[in-house]
Design an enzyme around this catalytic site. Structure first.
Site: not given
Ligand code: S3P
Length: 429
Positions: A24, A89, A117, A163, A315, A342, A346, A388
């Site tokens: 950002r 993403g 996605r 997002q 996350d 994701k 996940r 992750r």
């Protein structure tokens, strides 16, 4: 990558800049009046994708180690080639919002995971604002034809997604009138905080609506990005679970929409304290201390993570599933079907790897149940090229009996290239 168990975690760390805030900050600096200096910019490959896309859009960005100097521009230029968002993403979705408000046409592409996605969630609101976006069945590649004079909208998000919220707010900078996004559960609010910090007022109401008045121009300036709290989570969890640990992490982000896992771990018996809290451009940061071992006074029943707490933990959920396998009573995660969308599915990849290490996991369409008090066994596990998942199972490997082999372990570079080196520097074996 082979990982062996650790006896405890000990040391003091400072982490590279937060990935979400870095994306950002770079986008804001690119669009702002004047020049901006961004210190401790994330080392994540995802953030390098954002910088490369901005350069391809004509933004001048000088980078020396982790400092960026960005010359803001009112008008981006049409790129010669498709913009490569890699695995990111946030780059693809938020940049689509930025491009919606520019008089140009650009194509955005991603790797195999990103191209699978869902993107309708950004296409729909941005088309309501006047952009034209072609996709392949709601997925990348996306071809965006923007307009510098968008129509403001009031839009209720069908899924909690920072997002998507951010894409609409960035587009709202180039709409004439009030753009409002209404959330069902609060998601990370970095865009709101940084817009306010860089001169564009964002109003947040009790009913979870977020509004800006366009057209509006951000003003450039300096920011030091706090350490990434989602990266800190792996070290905090390992230190909590290994008795005798003593870990300090300095200058780490403490935004409540991101640091909720600290309260969850504390409620599960972790000894965590936070000191030296300060803010930079409305983003709080401070020092986290963890002492190893779980307090015996903690509630011993099964804990459930569900409902409106999910977006603030999104996350960290694979990691919390690993931690859940170690605490009395275990955990249940519900209302988390977004995890299937994701970098990997996940819920499936966490369940598969926990099972490989000896946990009896139940998988639901929207969550997992993980029984507590499991003695994990070292085993071959697979990251499924999801950073992750790799880091969550590196933590599991420290707790397990025997050696764990992580396939595709190098994918941690997507968010945290220094992960294994820093883990080695604090793990006492
Ligand atoms: C992010 C928002 C979340 C999160 C992702 C980063 C962001 O995604 O999972 O890692 O920077 O806004 P969603 O917006 O899809 O929930």
């Amino acid at each position: 990558m082979k990982l062996t168990p650790a006896r405890r975690i000990s040391g003091r760390l400072q982490l590279p800049g937060d990935k979400s805030i870095s994306h950002r900050a770079a986008l804001i600096a690119a669009l702002a009046s004047g020049s901006s200096e961004i210190a401790n910019f994330s080392t994540a490959r995802d953030c390098a994708s954002t910088v490369a896309c901005l350069r391809a859009l004509g933004v001048s960005i000088e980078q020396s180690s982790q400092k960026l100097i960005v010359a803001g521009t009112r008008k981006l230029v049409a790129p010669y080639r498709p913009l490569d968002c890699g695995n990111s993403g946030s780059t693809l979705r938020i940049l689509t919002g930025v491009l919606a408000g520019q008089d140009l046409t650009a194509e955005l592409v991603g790797d195999e995971s990103l191209s699978s996605r869902p993107m309708r969630r950004v296409i729909e609101p941005l088309e309501l604002m006047g952009a034209k976006i072609e996709s392949t069945d709601g997925k990348a590649p996306l071809k965006v034809r923007g307009s510098a004079n968008l129509t403001p909208i009031t839009y209720k998000l069908p899924v909690a997604s920072a997002q998507v919220k951010s894409a609409i707010l960035f587009a709202g900078l180039n709409a004439t009138g009030r753009t409002t996004v209404i959330e069902t559960s609060p998601s990370r609010d970095h865009t709101e905080r940084l817009f306010n910090g860089f001169g564009v007022s964002v109003k947040t109401d009790q009913d979870l609506s977020v509004s800006i008045e366009g057209p509006a121009r951000l003003s450039g300036g300096a920011i030091t990005i706090p350490g990434d709290v989602s990266s800190a989570a792996y070290f905090v969890a390992a230190a909590m679970l290994l008795p005798g640990s003593d870990l300090t992490i300095e200058r780490v982000g403490l935004n409540p929409t991101r640091a909720a896992f600290l309260d969850v771990l504390t409620s599960w018996g972790a000894e965590i304290s936070v000191t030296d809290v300060r803010t930079d451009r409305n983003e709080p940061f401070g020092t986290i201390h963890v002492r190893g071992g779980i307090s015996r006074t903690a509630d011993q029943s099964q804990r459930t993570l569900s409902g409106s707490m999910i977006p603030a933990l999104i996350d960290e959920l694979p990691l919390l599933a690993v931690v859940g396998s170690q605490i009395a009573g275990g955990i249940q995660i519900r209302d988390a079907r977004e995890l299937r969308l994701k970098e990997s599915d996940r819920l499936a990849t966490t369940a598969m790897n926990l099972r490989a290490m000896g946990a009896e996991v139940e998988e639901f369409e929207d969550g997992l149940a993980v029984p507590g008090g499991t003695k994990l066994r070292g085993a071959p596990v697979d990251s499924h090229l999801d950073h992750r998942i790799a880091m969550s199972f590196a933590v599991a490997a420290l707790l397990a009996e025997g050696e764990t082999q992580i396939a595709g372990a190098e994918c941690v570079a997507i968010s945290f290239p220094e992960f294994y080196a820093l883990l080695d520097s604090v793990a006492v074996r």
